[in-house]
Design an enzyme around this catalytic site. Structure first.
Site, mmCIF file in Angstrom:
data_model
loop_
_atom_site.group_PDB
_atom_site.id
_atom_site.type_symbol
_atom_site.label_atom_id
_atom_site.label_comp_id
_atom_site.label_asym_id
_atom_site.label_seq_id
_atom_site.Cartn_x
_atom_site.Cartn_y
_atom_site.Cartn_z
ATOM 1 N N HIS A 306 0.847 -1.188 0.000
ATOM 2 C CA HIS A 306 0.000 0.000 0.000
ATOM 3 C C HIS A 306 0.882 1.237 0.000
ATOM 4 C CE1 HIS A 306 -3.117 2.848 1.089
ATOM 5 N NE2 HIS A 306 -3.946 1.939 0.624
ATOM 6 N N ASP A 363 -7.970 -5.219 -0.141
ATOM 7 C CA ASP A 363 -8.490 -6.035 -1.240
ATOM 8 C C ASP A 363 -8.127 -7.504 -1.137
ATOM 9 O OD1 ASP A 363 -9.795 -4.000 -2.569
ATOM 10 O OD2 ASP A 363 -7.957 -3.312 -3.530
HETATM 11 N N1 CMC Z 1 4.183 -7.609 -4.927
HETATM 12 C C1 CMC Z 1 5.519 -7.623 -5.077
HETATM 13 N N2 CMC Z 1 6.307 -6.538 -4.894
HETATM 14 C C2 CMC Z 1 5.706 -5.397 -4.547
HETATM 15 C C3 CMC Z 1 4.313 -5.305 -4.370
HETATM 16 C C4 CMC Z 1 3.544 -6.470 -4.567
HETATM 17 N N3 CMC Z 1 2.218 -6.436 -4.415
HETATM 18 N N4 CMC Z 1 3.963 -4.037 -4.031
HETATM 19 C C5 CMC Z 1 5.121 -3.355 -4.001
HETATM 20 N N5 CMC Z 1 6.171 -4.162 -4.310
HETATM 21 C C6 CMC Z 1 7.599 -3.795 -4.312
HETATM 22 C C7 CMC Z 1 7.946 -2.992 -5.559
HETATM 23 O O1 CMC Z 1 8.360 -3.834 -6.600
HETATM 24 C C8 CMC Z 1 9.040 -2.120 -5.019
HETATM 25 O O2 CMC Z 1 10.204 -2.900 -4.920
HETATM 26 P P1 CMC Z 1 11.674 -2.216 -5.148
HETATM 27 O O3 CMC Z 1 11.801 -1.197 -4.063
HETATM 28 O O4 CMC Z 1 12.632 -3.359 -5.044
HETATM 29 O O5 CMC Z 1 11.627 -1.606 -6.520
HETATM 30 C C9 CMC Z 1 8.596 -1.798 -3.596
HETATM 31 O O6 CMC Z 1 7.793 -2.913 -3.212
HETATM 32 C C10 CMC Z 1 7.790 -0.508 -3.470
HETATM 33 O O7 CMC Z 1 6.690 -0.584 -4.376
HETATM 34 P P2 CMC Z 1 6.079 0.645 -5.155
HETATM 35 O O8 CMC Z 1 5.358 0.139 -6.353
HETATM 36 O O9 CMC Z 1 7.135 1.685 -5.359
HETATM 37 O O10 CMC Z 1 5.051 1.206 -4.072
HETATM 38 P P3 CMC Z 1 3.840 2.172 -4.368
HETATM 39 O O11 CMC Z 1 3.550 2.855 -3.097
HETATM 40 O O12 CMC Z 1 4.110 3.014 -5.560
HETATM 41 O O13 CMC Z 1 2.662 1.161 -4.787
HETATM 42 C C11 CMC Z 1 0.801 -0.329 -4.665
HETATM 43 C C12 CMC Z 1 1.642 0.753 -3.929
HETATM 44 C C13 CMC Z 1 -0.448 -0.615 -3.863
HETATM 45 C C14 CMC Z 1 0.389 0.219 -6.046
HETATM 46 C C15 CMC Z 1 1.670 -1.603 -4.833
HETATM 47 O O14 CMC Z 1 2.028 -2.099 -3.549
HETATM 48 C C16 CMC Z 1 0.971 -2.699 -5.644
HETATM 49 O O15 CMC Z 1 1.057 -2.685 -6.873
HETATM 50 N N6 CMC Z 1 0.258 -3.637 -4.969
HETATM 51 C C17 CMC Z 1 -0.523 -4.646 -5.669
HETATM 52 C C18 CMC Z 1 -1.853 -4.052 -6.137
HETATM 53 C C19 CMC Z 1 -2.824 -3.840 -4.987
HETATM 54 O O16 CMC Z 1 -3.037 -4.729 -4.166
HETATM 55 N N7 CMC Z 1 -3.473 -2.669 -4.985
HETATM 56 C C20 CMC Z 1 -4.512 -2.341 -3.983
HETATM 57 C C21 CMC Z 1 -4.093 -1.213 -3.081
HETATM 58 S S1 CMC Z 1 -5.133 -1.059 -1.635
HETATM 59 C C22 CMC Z 1 -6.710 -0.676 -2.214
HETATM 60 C C23 CMC Z 1 -6.765 0.631 -2.896
HETATM 61 O O17 CMC Z 1 -6.322 1.643 -2.381
HETATM 62 O O18 CMC Z 1 -7.339 0.674 -3.990
#
Ligand code: CMC
Length: 427
Positions: A306, A363
């Site tokens: 998140h 989710d």
């Molecule tokens: N699986 C594997 N690796 C992950 C995941 C995941 N679900 N989420 C983040 N990471 C890793 C990412 O690859 C990165 O690694 P590194 O630092 O080595 O490059 C690190 O964690 C930070 O991730 P980020 O993408 O920079 O973080 P963000 O804050 O931009 O993204 C997120 C947040 C929710 C988009 C992301 O965690 C994600 O894609 N999660 C899966 C989709 C999901 O479940 N979304 C629902 C969010 S909650 C409900 C809502 O608000 O709608």
């Protein structure tokens, strides 16, 4: 804390006011920065940027706290109903009995949708994703209710708000029923808001719909947990579209489109599809853990991580418990729940997830409950939208009441410098 922060660019120093929130959050006010210095700030994804001051929702991602108008999400999910929470979010206080009844009565009066909207629905192919359909129908409401576009007073706003709260569940139910080839109809004015939603979605054309207390309570809880989450992607979209005074329905339609993406609300559908794929592949969770950690593999563990929660998502805790209870109460045994629990356990112990502070989000378990309620997977994000509606409305109303200026970010231009046009024959 000091009242200002100093910023030095070359040999010039600029004082930036420091503003603190009621929970001691600290913000640097850069609203005059460009005028003073010519510089802008750059923050892709707005990871460090506050777009507004808001009195609606407080969340502390480090401590796993979420409160609507000061009330803890745990308490609201346990004690309130969805319509009560909607009133709280939109108007700032829990409703008295009279306020609640009037609000509900006003919503019911506005729940009729123009029959011509059915023609728009008919034009969609059966294969259309319900989120695309819902976004289009919500946008279409503007054409059928032009008086809701220009809201110049709180009364105008109230009328637009009860209209969307009345008509949106009808559109949700129609979207589902159309996909299932069932007749489109209305609910029952004698029912509660959530009971009515269930009836509109599930009543069989040939029989009575019997209300099930377990389903009502489960849906109430899920909708409350989704009702607001401060400046997330779809809510920021609603505020920014609304800031051009485009109207509530158009703003919400844009919010629905933003919510659809798998990184946002679309994750609940993606989680279930992922769990199904793991099951079909023999239930080898380790294989999918390895894929999630492999930087050359685009696969991510859906329902994990998140932007704001870096400890745990308090909504996920409540939903995990509810999933156990609802499946138990309904007597549903779903092997997908076991796969989800196994995956969660492994991820919580895995260094990759620990280092990146990746926890299950709202989710991860919600789809398992929706599935037990017989809601088709493609409708999961629509259910999220139904829950988020009061939050979008509250944020839109706050933005309009605060007379916020049109949202218009700056950019850093990195394209070609000025050049002369080259005629086609010389290219
Ligand atoms: N699986 C594997 N690796 C992950 C995941 C995941 N679900 N989420 C983040 N990471 C890793 C990412 O690859 C990165 O690694 P590194 O630092 O080595 O490059 C690190 O964690 C930070 O991730 P980020 O993408 O920079 O973080 P963000 O804050 O931009 O993204 C997120 C947040 C929710 C988009 C992301 O965690 C994600 O894609 N999660 C899966 C989709 C999901 O479940 N979304 C629902 C969010 S909650 C409900 C809502 O608000 O709608």
């Amino acid at each position: 804390m000091a009242n200002t922060a100093s910023l030095k660019i070359d040999d010039k120093s600029y004082e930036l006011p420091i503003i603190t929130g009621v929970e001691d959050e600290v913000a640097l006010d850069i609203s005059k920065l460009r005028g003073m210095s010519g510089a802008i700030t750059l923050d892709p994804g707005y990871k460090n940027t506050g777009s507004c001051s808001s009195a609606i929702t407080f969340l502390d991602g480090e401590k796993g706290i979420l409160r609507y108008r000061g009330y803890a999400i745990e308490e609201l999910a346990e004690k309130a109903d969805f319509l009560e929470v909607a009133f709280l979010l939109i108007f700032g206080e829990l409703p008295t009995k009279e306020q609640y009844q009037k609000f509900h009565a006003d919503i019911k009066k506005q729940s009729i949708v123009d029959e011509d909207v059915k023609k728009i629905l008919d034009a969609f192919p059966k294969s259309a994703h319900p989120m695309g359909v819902l976004s289009s129908l919500t946008s279409a409401l503007t054409s059928f209710n032009p008086s809701s576009v220009n809201v110049n007073s709180e009364e105008d706003m109230y009328r637009a708000i009860v209209k969307i709260l009345g008509k949106f569940p009808v559109l949700v139910a129609w979207t589902l029923r159309k996909k299932q080839g069932l007749p489109l109809d209305y609910g029952d004015d004698d029912l509660g808001y959530v009971q009515n939603i269930l009836k509109m979605m599930f009543k069989s054309p040939s029989g009575e719909y019997k209300q099930n207390k377990i389903l009502i309570e489960a849906l109430d809880k899920l909708l409350i947990l989704h009702a607001d989450h401060e400046q997330n992607c779809s809510t920021s979209t609603v505020r920014i579209v609304g800031s051009s005074h485009a109207g509530l329905f158009a703003s919400i339609s844009a919010g629905i489109s933003a919510l659809w993406g798998p990184l946002h609300g679309g994750a609940n559908q993606a989680v279930l599809e992922m769990l199904e794929a793991i099951k079909a592949d023999g239930g080898d969770t380790k294989k999918y853990m390895a894929k999630a950690k492999d930087k050359d593999d685009p696969f991510r563990l859906m329902g994990f991580g998140h932007r704001v929660y870096k400890n745990f998502d308090p909504r996920a805790k409540i939903i995990k418990k509810a999933a156990d209870e609802v499946l138990g109460d309904l007597g549903v045994e779903d092997p997908i729940l076991d796969i989800a629990k196994g995956l969660e356990k492994e991820a919580l112990e895995d260094q990759y997830f620990v280092d990146r502070k990746l926890y299950p989000n709202v989710d991860f378990y919600s789809g398992i409950i929706y599935r037990a309620m017989d809601i088709p997977t493609e409708m999961f994000t629509v259910m999220f939208a139904l829950g988020r509606l009061p939050g979008w409305i509250a944020q839109w109303r706050e933005m309009r009441l605060n007379k916020e200026p049109i949202g218009r970010p700056r950019q850093l231009y990195v394209g070609s410098p000025s050049r002369s046009f080259v005629p086609m024959e010389n290219r």
